[in-house]
Design an enzyme around this catalytic site. Structure first.
Site, mmCIF file in Angstrom:
data_model
loop_
_atom_site.group_PDB
_atom_site.id
_atom_site.type_symbol
_atom_site.label_atom_id
_atom_site.label_comp_id
_atom_site.label_asym_id
_atom_site.label_seq_id
_atom_site.Cartn_x
_atom_site.Cartn_y
_atom_site.Cartn_z
ATOM 1 C CE LYS A 43 -4.386 -0.770 0.499
ATOM 2 N NZ LYS A 43 -5.391 0.213 -0.765
ATOM 3 N N PRO A 224 48.454 -38.918 13.731
ATOM 4 C CG PRO A 224 48.458 -38.717 15.870
ATOM 5 C CD PRO A 224 48.968 -37.897 14.843
ATOM 6 C CG ASP A 247 49.011 -46.261 4.346
ATOM 7 O OD1 ASP A 247 49.069 -46.664 3.100
ATOM 8 O OD2 ASP A 247 49.985 -46.040 4.903
ATOM 9 C CE LYS A 269 52.256 -52.524 2.153
ATOM 10 N NZ LYS A 269 52.385 -51.350 2.908
ATOM 11 N N GLY A 300 49.496 -42.675 7.764
ATOM 12 C CA GLY A 300 49.003 -42.468 9.179
ATOM 13 C C GLY A 300 50.572 -42.211 9.604
ATOM 14 N N GLY A 301 50.319 -41.204 10.728
ATOM 15 C CA GLY A 301 51.455 -40.772 11.562
ATOM 16 C C GLY A 301 52.741 -40.232 10.844
ATOM 17 C CG ASP A 302 57.419 -39.463 10.509
ATOM 18 O OD1 ASP A 302 57.329 -38.158 10.133
ATOM 19 O OD2 ASP A 302 58.240 -40.324 9.871
ATOM 20 C CB ILE A 305 57.675 -43.706 12.870
ATOM 21 C CG1 ILE A 305 58.698 -42.626 12.896
ATOM 22 C CG2 ILE A 305 57.378 -44.690 14.023
ATOM 23 C CD1 ILE A 305 59.831 -42.794 13.656
ATOM 24 C CG MET A 381 51.703 -52.433 13.492
ATOM 25 S SD MET A 381 52.835 -52.460 12.076
ATOM 26 C CE MET A 381 54.150 -51.446 12.819
HETATM 27 N N1 SAH Z 1 53.519 -44.323 10.511
HETATM 28 C C1 SAH Z 1 52.758 -44.502 11.824
HETATM 29 C C2 SAH Z 1 52.875 -45.947 12.214
HETATM 30 C C3 SAH Z 1 52.198 -47.085 11.306
HETATM 31 S S1 SAH Z 1 52.222 -48.746 11.822
HETATM 32 C C4 SAH Z 1 53.234 -43.684 12.649
HETATM 33 O O1 SAH Z 1 54.086 -42.825 12.643
HETATM 34 O O2 SAH Z 1 52.334 -43.570 13.592
HETATM 35 C C5 SAH Z 1 50.486 -48.948 12.298
HETATM 36 C C6 SAH Z 1 50.544 -48.895 14.136
HETATM 37 O O3 SAH Z 1 50.588 -47.569 14.508
HETATM 38 C C7 SAH Z 1 49.194 -49.262 14.478
HETATM 39 O O4 SAH Z 1 49.242 -50.787 14.621
HETATM 40 C C8 SAH Z 1 49.325 -48.685 15.989
HETATM 41 O O5 SAH Z 1 50.486 -49.562 16.675
HETATM 42 C C9 SAH Z 1 49.871 -47.334 15.608
HETATM 43 N N2 SAH Z 1 49.017 -46.358 15.570
HETATM 44 C C10 SAH Z 1 48.841 -45.427 14.503
HETATM 45 N N3 SAH Z 1 47.936 -44.575 14.698
HETATM 46 C C11 SAH Z 1 47.483 -44.909 16.103
HETATM 47 C C12 SAH Z 1 46.354 -44.387 16.813
HETATM 48 N N4 SAH Z 1 45.439 -43.216 16.490
HETATM 49 N N5 SAH Z 1 46.282 -44.744 17.939
HETATM 50 C C13 SAH Z 1 46.787 -46.098 18.247
HETATM 51 N N6 SAH Z 1 47.836 -46.735 17.745
HETATM 52 C C14 SAH Z 1 47.986 -45.881 16.492
#
Ligand code: SAH
Length: 475
Positions: A43, A224, A247, A269, A300-302, A305, A381
């Site tokens: 309006k 991790p 991985d 693996k 995973g991780g480094d 290692i 592991m």
């Molecule tokens: N390169 C990786 C390790 C690979 S071997 C690193 O540096 O961490 C895989 C193993 O790492 C697993 O069997 C376990 O022992 C360990 N791992 C990796 N991530 C993990 C997590 N979030 N919690 C517990 N163990 C872990």
């Protein structure tokens, strides 16, 4: 997804706005930027809207709303404070298959307006689906701070060259790699500060160098579990990758950081089983990189290692393909932090030893024993060999007092920690999820008083699937 984001081309499309007050005015000014044809039904209208009518920028029908006005309309917006009228407009629009927005009444809307960052032609649209405007404002500020005001100039340059570059490089991936190089180079800055000629020289230089594109391999540690533990460098290369070979330990939150059009393959693996042989992985890395791709081998991780990073590296070196290695936080280090267990401590542990749970020298356990040279031992592991490890520790006469931490899915929202002793820990290992890590040594006693992460989770500060992953990480 409660709302699906779309970008509409509203040029010359008719938009009906019911209401002529301040709220309607805000919508009109926003929509005028899109080139839409705006019709107002009210309006009375406010002064600013009246000015637009006089300038013939919008059309005004001074009447009350009727269904007949919905004909040949593209969108409907109701900016009135009359609830009955709003419901009527919402129902009739839906009946006529029209998108409708009732300002400030989400329940009657079939679309809502996002918050917009307009650096035309770069337009960013954000929403919290109407649930948290304050949070949205914070996110918006973050994004605004990283997008230069002049970014439009860069896009316009790219627009001008887009087709020529496509024609020149022919292959899509080469085109993409080329533009990535351009935008990651000094070119960007040169355009932004107005140094057009210099920018053009940089541009031509990159064209010349890019014609013979070689691929590159990045061996990257993803940490991790918690994606917040990725390094900045890892994030950068993940976001640039064409191909990601990852991985099974790499979490989906990390994978989601990769470009949507990148190709991702799980090459994990299985325990002892050959899911993807190491040779196959090496071959894939080299095959993809030889085609000019940026290949990220995500672990995973480094990577160095217990990650077979060394084996892959040897193959890559012999293939002469350029490569980089980006470290990650290894499980032991990440988990130590997230359990409050210091791996070394001047009083309790002179050092730390990382060992593989299926392949170790049992003499290493003597390092746990003597008070003078107490070390922390971290075992990766462990799951399948826990009983043998325990027996080996007992055989080595390791004191039953030495505590063992069994950590499953460390640093993630599923982190589980059990504290046991060298005799009993295998029982725990069989009942919790992999991946599992063992920390053995007196430092484990810190867990009871220094554990913070599991405490926070049990206090429900974090919901399932949440992590310490910062909301603003991508910026
Ligand atoms: N390169 C990786 C390790 C690979 S071997 C690193 O540096 O961490 C895989 C193993 O790492 C697993 O069997 C376990 O022992 C360990 N791992 C990796 N991530 C993990 C997590 N979030 N919690 C517990 N163990 C872990």
């Amino acid at each position: 997804m409660e709302y699906f984001p779309l970008f509409l081309n509203l040029k010359k499309k008719r938009i009906l706005i019911i209401g002529g007050g301040e709220v309607a005015k805000r919508k009109v000014f926003l929509l005028l930027r899109s080139g839409a044809l705006i019709q107002i039904i009210a309006k009375n209208i406010c002064m600013d809207l009246n000015k637009l009518v006089l300038q013939k920028k919008i059309e005004w029908i001074s009447t009350i709303f009727h269904e007949k006005y919905l004909k040949k309309v593209f969108l409907v917006i109701s900016a009135t404070n009359d609830n009955v009228l709003n419901s009527k407009i919402s129902n009739l629009s839906t009946k006529n298959f029209l998108f409708v927005n009732i300002v400030d009444d989400k329940s009657k809307c079939s679309f809502i307006f996002p918050s917009i960052i307009d650096r035309n032609p770069v337009i960013i649209s954000l929403t919290s689906s109407g649930y948290s405007p304050v949070l949205l404002k914070l996110i918006r500020e973050k994004i605004e701070s990283i997008i230069p005001f002049q970014i439009g100039k860069v896009v316009n340059f790219a627009k001008k060259w887009r087709e020529k570059i496509k024609f020149y490089f022919k292959k899509t991936y080469l085109v993409r790699i080329f533009w990535e190089k351009v935008f990651n180079s000094i070119f960007l800055n040169q355009i932004l500060i107005g140094q057009k000629e210099r920018a053009f020289i940089t541009f031509k230089d990159i064209i010349k160098k890019s014609k013979c594109q070689t691929g590159e391999i990045f061996i990257v540690g993803s940490g991790p579990g918690d994606p917040g533990l990725l390094t900045l460098r890892a994030l950068q290369v993940i976001q640039q990758a064409d191909i990601v070979l990852y991985d099974s330990l790499v979490g989906y939150q990390v994978l989601e950081l990769a470009r949507r059009d990148s190709k991702k393959f799980c090459v994990g693996k299985r325990y002892l089983g050959k899911h993807f042989s190491q040779k196959k992985i090496n071959d894939l890395l080299i095959k993809f990189a030889s085609k000019g791709n940026k290949v990220v081998r995500l672990k995973g991780g480094d990577p160095f290692i217990f990650g077979r990073g060394g084996e892959e590296l040897e193959k890559i070196v012999s293939s002469k393909i350029p490569f980089q290695i980006i470290p990650g936080i290894t499980a032991a280090v990440g988990i130590a932090a997230y359990t409050g267990i210091p791996l070394t401590h001047r009083k309790f542990s002179k050092g730390v030893i990382f060992i593989h749970g299926n392949d170790y020298d049992r003499n290493i356990f003597s390092f746990l024993k003597s008070k003078n040279i107490a070390y922390t031992i971290v075992i990766y592991m462990v799951k399948m060999n826990a009983l043998n490890i325990s027996n080996d520790l007992i055989k080595k006469k390791i004191s039953l007092d030495i505590p063992v931490a069994i950590i499953s899915q460390g640093t993630t929202s599923h982190q589980t920690v059990k504290i046991s002793c060298i005799k009993n820990f295998p029982d725990f290992c069989s009942s919790i999820h992999t991946p599992i890590l063992l920390i053995i040594g007196d430092v484990v006693n810190f867990y009871r008083k220094c554990n913070w992460f599991n405490l926070n989770m049990s206090n429900k500060i974090f919901k399932k699937n949440n992590s310490y992953f910062s909301l603003f990480y991508r910026s």
